[in-house]
Design a protein around this motif. Sequence first.
Motif, PDB file in Angstrom:
ATOM      1  N   MET A  74       3.958   6.405  -4.848  1.00 40.13           N
ATOM      2  CA  MET A  74       3.951   6.679  -6.287  1.00 40.13           C
ATOM      3  C   MET A  74       2.960   7.778  -6.632  1.00 40.13           C
ATOM      4  N   GLY A  75       1.754   7.697  -6.075  1.00 43.40           N
ATOM      5  CA  GLY A  75       0.754   8.724  -6.340  1.00 43.40           C
ATOM      6  C   GLY A  75       1.164  10.092  -5.825  1.00 43.40           C
ATOM      7  N   THR A  95       3.828   1.611  -1.219  1.00 38.10           N
ATOM      8  CA  THR A  95       4.422   1.787  -2.548  1.00 38.10           C
ATOM      9  C   THR A  95       3.467   2.516  -3.478  1.00 38.10           C
ATOM     10  N   ALA A  96       2.199   2.092  -3.470  1.00 35.36           N
ATOM     11  CA  ALA A  96       1.205   2.741  -4.327  1.00 35.36           C
ATOM     12  C   ALA A  96       0.971   4.189  -3.914  1.00 35.36           C
ATOM     13  N   ALA A 116       0.822  -1.208   0.000  1.00 36.23           N
ATOM     14  CA  ALA A 116       0.000   0.000   0.000  1.00 36.23           C
ATOM     15  C   ALA A 116       0.855   1.258   0.000  1.00 36.23           C
TER      16      ALA A 116
END
Length: 368
Positions: free
Chosen positions: A83-84, A79-80, A77
């Motif tokens: 990135m965002g 990582t996502a 989670a």
Amino acid sequence: MSATTTSRLATAEPTQALAPTGETPNVLWAMAWLAVLATLASRAVAPALPGVWVGVDHLITAAKLGAAITSQFFAVASTAVVMGLVLATIKSSLPAYHRAFTAGTGVLCILAVMVASATRLPEASRLVLAAAVGALALLGGLLAARFFTSRGAALVVMTVALAGLTRVVTMAVAAYGAGPASYAAVDPAGGSPVLVVVARSTATLSSALEAAALGIAAFWLVTQPRAVAGRLVAPRRPRWLLGLTVLGVVGLASFGLTFGHDPEARGVPLLVARAVEQLLHNPEPYTPAVVRRSLELLRWVLAVALLVAAPRGRMMASVVVLALVATGTLEVPLCAAAIVIAVLALGIHPGPRLFTPEAMEEGGAPTA
């Protein structure tokens, strides 16, 4: 619009929304809860459980499995989310140097989390990760501290970043003094006595900065208004009752730790004592052990209180909690991801753009 103008207009309308509402704060709030659970499960409860009770092998296995699941879920989670937030920062109006440094550090953090999910990072890589993330948190905190809506959270992030950067020096000195086998502990017998003193001194400074971050967060919790239905409700008086409750819980738990360290202790007191010891940092600073344990307890009680009370809304509360979860151990990939999420969310939050030019031209009330 300048920071001075923004602060003046916001002061004139204290009931306007000073924290965003919607999906982003909810995601950050969930990430903060997940970070707390993953850290406590993987670094405290699971390692401390063996030997506490007899005949609870299944419980130990379940605790280790739960710790692995929560840690891996937070890794995926985070990582996502990183990135965002990196993409949002690149598209923002923040200074170009900050956006460039964010892109590089964000990629480094993502790679570190992915690699750490399968194997332990090399020591040199952990030092580089801690230094880069600490520098990003310090830089982002300085930019966010210009605005009153994010100043308290920014101070917590910056203090934690300074603690992490100080710990980088500690780890480097400890690695050189104790040999390349491990920087986690300094051997007074095998290492250089001078380097041992330097390592423990810098560890003490890092611990003091972490204590300062806890103090700022506690003061922020007690004095800041809470967000209700898109607006802020200023408390009629500081939340001294909430602050006293937090201190009371920490005091009772600290007193109970004395029973946990009894040689004959078993059960919950022994589990709590072991869990707290697992969370303490190495090399050991010159701070008394009872003070270190009390501060560690305060960190987690304060984190839960912040998530429940959510002063200035879920976003600001989540930022502070993620910074407290990271503390000074920025060489741990999950802690590095936590503070990266905190500082990037702090940088792109709508605080500096609370009052849009369109709203002011129309003569309407300032809007978030």
